[in-house]
Design an enzyme around this catalytic site. Structure first.
Site, PDB file in Angstrom:
ATOM      1  N   SER A 129     110.811  27.696  31.145  1.00 29.76           N
ATOM      2  CA  SER A 129     109.577  28.196  31.766  1.00 29.76           C
ATOM      3  C   SER A 129     109.754  28.414  33.252  1.00 29.76           C
ATOM      4  O   SER A 129     109.099  29.263  33.861  1.00 29.76           O
ATOM      5  CB  SER A 129     108.432  27.195  31.567  1.00 29.76           C
ATOM      6  N   ASP A 160      99.928  32.981  30.414  1.00 26.96           N
ATOM      7  CA  ASP A 160     100.193  31.550  30.414  1.00 26.96           C
ATOM      8  C   ASP A 160      98.881  30.776  30.248  1.00 26.96           C
ATOM      9  O   ASP A 160      97.986  31.231  29.535  1.00 26.96           O
ATOM     10  CB  ASP A 160     100.908  31.180  31.724  1.00 26.96           C
ATOM     11  N   HIS A 202     100.417  24.769  33.931  1.00 26.68           N
ATOM     12  CA  HIS A 202     101.696  25.454  33.764  1.00 26.68           C
ATOM     13  C   HIS A 202     101.704  26.847  34.397  1.00 26.68           C
ATOM     14  O   HIS A 202     102.666  27.228  35.076  1.00 26.68           O
ATOM     15  CB  HIS A 202     101.972  25.527  32.253  1.00 26.68           C
TER      16      HIS A 202
END
Length: 608
Positions: free
Chosen positions: A428, A172, A239
Site C-alpha cells: 500500500s 481507498d 489508510h
C-alpha cells in the site's frame, strides 16, 4: 496500532460466479509509531558582473591594461559604468557592470562585447544558489525519497516537475482532514453503497470523508476454518490519508513531510469502510475517477490522470475489474495497484494481476523485496514499502519504525482525532510512490499515454541493490532518471564521464584541450569507446578534433573540411581504444585552422 490486513476469504472459497463480490482490503502490512530540500528550479537573479573570454590572439587576452582600455571604450558606447575587475584562473576577464543588472538590463552590454571579433565569449557572472532540501520538519526521515541505497531518487526530479496540473485519485478509505494535505485536495466521492458499512448513514454521496474502518473481533464473519475475521479488535487505519500524503503532501511549508508530486492534486474516493470494500463499488469508483459515467452519480468535475489503488484480495482478476480498468486506461488514466502483502505470486491476487495496470511490489530500506510483498511475473516495478518488522519477529512487535514509510495520519482509534504522522509498511505504501512518479511525468508532459508512463517507469528502473526472490519486475523505480527520460533527455548511462567547462577556441591559433579524468575503471578502455562532443562554432569545417589517451596516443575524430560551412559539432564518435588503460586523464583537443570564425568546446563525454 498494529495491523496485518488480510483478505476475509481464501481463494478456494471463491467460486468464479462470486469473484465480483469479494471484499477488498487496504494493503498495508503493519502500522507502527515512528521523515537534502527539493532541488528547486533556479530563478534568474540580478548579477553585477560579466565574464569575458578574449581570443588568445588578442592583446586583451594577456594584457590587463588592454582589457581595461577595451572595457572603458565599451562603457562609453553603452552608457554604463564598466570596469575591469580581475582575471579568472582560465584567463577570462571579469567586468564589473557598476551595480546589479538583470539579463535584460545588461543585454546591450553583452551584445557590445559579443560583436567584438576579439571576444570568444561573454556571459553573466551568475549567482548560484544552494539546491537545499525541503524545509518540512520530518523530511530527514523520508529515506524512501532520497537515500542512495534504496531511495527512489525523488529530489533530483523536482527541478523538472512537481506534478502541477495533475489530479491523482486515491481509491481507498477516503480522507480525514490533515493540514499537510488540505491545500492539495479536490472534490471526490463516497462510493460505499452499504450505509451500515459506510457509517455515515446514507450510502453513496459526495462526501469522501473517512468515517473510520475499525472493527470488532469476528464482526466481518469467519474464514474457511471458522475463525473470526478479524481475529481481534482493530482500530481505524486512516489508510487513504496515509497513501495520499506520500503522493502529494504539501512541501516547503515548514511542517511534516514532503509529497513526491507535491503540486499535484489528490481526489479522495471512498470505497473501503467497515470490513473492506466491494468490487461493485470499486469498479464504479475506477470509472468515475477517470471521467466515465456512473448511474446516479454526478459527473466528475476533475477527472484524474492517475489512479492509485492500495487494496486487494485473493482472486484472479475478474471481468468486472478488467473492464473498468480497460475503460479508465482508454480514457487516458494510468492505473497503479499494490501487489499485495501475502509473500505469494501476485497472479493470485486482484486487481494487481489485472492487465493494463502498473503492479507494484514493496522494497525495504536495504533494497530487498520485503518479507511480505507479493512477487512474480505480473509485477511491473518495485518501490519503497518499508519494513517496520521482519517475518521472523514476534507478530505485532515494532522493531524498526524508522524503516517504515512516514506519512500523514490521524491519532483517532475509531473516529477522527488529532492529525499526526506515522510510518506504515506495505505494498500500500509502495504503490503511491509510483502514482506520485506518474504524476511527475504527466506534470512534465500531459500528452503521455498510460502505456508510455508505464514503459518510462520500467525502462528507467534500476536493479534492486538487495535481493528479490520470485521477481520484482523491472527493479526499483528511479524518479530522476524516469523524469529525465521524458522528451529524450535520458541522463548519462553508468560508466559515462563528462566535462561541461567552456573552452574558447581561437581562430587560426594553437590547439586547445579539455580534460576528463577517469577513475574507478578496471582494465583497458573498450573497443567501442563512445566520445560525445558538443562544440559551438560558426564554421565547423575549420575544426580538427582529436581524442588524446592518457599515454598520449592520438585518436583522430574529425578532420577539417573547407566545404563544410555548417555551425557546431554535435556528434558521438566511436573509438577503438582497447589497448589503452581506462583510468587516467583523457583530453579532447580542438584546433581552428582558419580565420574569422569563432567558437568553444561546450561539453564532451566518454562512455566506457
Amino acid at each position: 496500532m498494529n495491523r496485518v490486513f488480510r483478505t476475509a476469504l481464501a481463494a478456494a472459497s471463491v467460486p468464479a460466479a462470486l469473484a465480483s463480490s469479494i471484499m477488498l482490503l487496504p494493503l498495508s502490512a503493519q502500522a507502527a509509531p515512528a521523515g537534502a530540500q527539493p532541488a528547486q528550479p533556479v530563478t534568474e537573479r540580478p548579477f553585477e558582473r560579466l565574464i569575458v573570454g578574449y581570443k588568445s590572439s588578442s592583446l586583451e587576452a594577456s594584457s590587463d591594461d588592454a582589457a581595461a582600455s577595451d572595457t572603458r571604450g565599451k562603457a562609453a558606447r553603452v552608457g554604463k559604468d564598466l570596469k575591469l575587475d580581475r582575471r579568472l584562473s582560465t584567463g577570462a576577464a571579469v567586468v564589473d557592470l557598476g551595480g546589479k543588472n538583470t539579463k535584460d538590463q545588461a543585454a546591450r552590454t553583452i551584445e557590445e562585447f559579443r560583436a567584438d571579433p576579439k571576444v570568444a565569449y561573454v556571459e553573466p557572472d551568475l549567482m548560484m544558489q544552494p539546491l537545499a532540501a525541503p524545509d518540512d520538519t520530518d523530511y530527514a526521515k523520508q529515506w524512501d525519497l532520497f537515500e542512495a541505497t534504496a531511495g527512489m531518487n525523488v529530489p533530483d526530479a523536482w527541478a523538472s516537475t512537481t506534478g502541477t496540473g495533475v489530479t491523482v485519485a486515491v481509491i481507498d478509505t477516503g480522507y480525514v482532514a490533515h493540514s499537510d494535505l488540505a491545500g492539495n485536495i479536490v472534490s471526490g466521492y463516497d462510493f460505499v453503497a452499504d450505509s451500515s458499512r459506510a457509517r455515515d448513514g446514507n450510502g453513496r454521496d459526495n462526501n469522501p470523508a473517512d468515517e473510520g474502518d475499525w472493527v470488532k473481533r469476528g464482526e466481518c464473519g469467519t474464514d474457511l476454518a471458522g475463525q473470526p475475521v478479524p481475529a481481534k479488535d482493530t482500530d481505524s487505519s486512516w489508510h487513504g490519508t496515509h497513501v495520499a500524503g506520500t503522493i502529494a503532501a504539501s512541501t516547503n511549508n515548514t511542517k511534516g513531510i514532503a509529497g513526491i508530486a507535491y503540486n499535484a492534486k489528490i481526489q479522495p474516493i471512498r470505497v473501503l469502510a467497515k470490513c473492506g470494500g466491494a468490487t461493485s463499488d470499486i469498479a464504479d469508483a475506477i470509472t468515475w475517477a477517470s471521467g466515465g459515467t456512473v448511474s446516479g452519480v454526478p459527473a466528475n468535475p476533475t477527472p484524474a490522470k492517475v489512479i492509485n489503488m492500495s487494496l486487494g484480495g485473493k482472486s484472479s482478476c475478474s471481468s468486472t475489474y478488467q473492464n473498468a480498468i480497460n475503460s479508465a486506461v482508454g480514457r487516458g488514466t494510468t492505473v497503479v495497484v499494490a501487489a499485495g502483502n501475502s509473500n505469494d505470486d501476485v497472479a493470485n491476487y486482484t486487481p494487481a494481476s489485472c492487465g493494463n495496470v502498473v503492479s507494484v511490489a514493496a522494497s525495504s530500506r536495504e533494497g530487498n523485496r520485503t518479507w511480505y510483498s507479493n512477487y512474480g511475473a505480473k509485477v511491473d516495478v518495485a518501490a519503497p514499502g518499508g519494513e517496520t518488522r521482519r517475518a521472523t519477529d514476534t507478530p505485532g512487535t515494532i522493531t524498526t519504525p524508522e524503516n517504515g514509510i512516514l506519512s500523514t495520519l490521524n491519532a483517532g482509534a475509531t473516529t477522527p482525532g488529532a492529525e499526526n504522522y506515522k510510518p506504515y509498511q506495505g505494498t500500500s505504501m509502495a504503490a503511491p510512490h509510483i502514482a506520485g512518479l506518474a504524476a511527475l511525468l504527466l506534470g512534465k508532459d500531459k500528452t503521455l499515454s498510460p502505456a508510455t508512463v508505464e514503459q518510462l517507469i520500467k525502462d528507467n528502473a534500476r536493479p534492486l541493490p538487495g535481493t528479490c526472490t520470485g521477481g520484482c519486475g523491472a527493479g526499483l523505480a528511479d524518479a530522476a532518471k524516469t523524469v529525465a527520460a521524458v522528451g529524450g533527455t535520458t541522463p548519462p548511462p553508468a560508466g559515462t564521464f563528462s566535462n561541461a567547462e567552456d573552452v574558447a577556441i581561437p581562430d587560426r591559433g594553437a590547439a586547445v584541450t579539455s580534460s576528463i579524468t577517469v577513475t574507478g575503471r578496471t582494465g583497458n578502455a573498450p573497443s567501442a569507446l563512445k566520445v560525445a562532443v558538443d562544440i559551438k562554432h560558426t564554421y565547423r569545417g575549420d575544426l580538427v578534433v582529436d581524442l588524446l589517451a592518457p599515454d598520449g596516443t592520438v585518436y583522430p575524430l574529425k578532420a577539417s573540411s573547407s566545404g563544410d560551412s555548417a555551425a557546431n559539432v554535435l556528434a558521438t564518435y566511436t573509438v577503438n581504444a582497447s589497448t589503452e588503460v581506462a583510468n587516467g586523464e583523457w583530453k579532447l583537443r580542438v584546433r581552428d585552422v582558419a580565420a574569422y570564425d569563432t567558437g568553444k568546446i561546450d561539453s564532451w563525454s566518454l562512455t566506457f
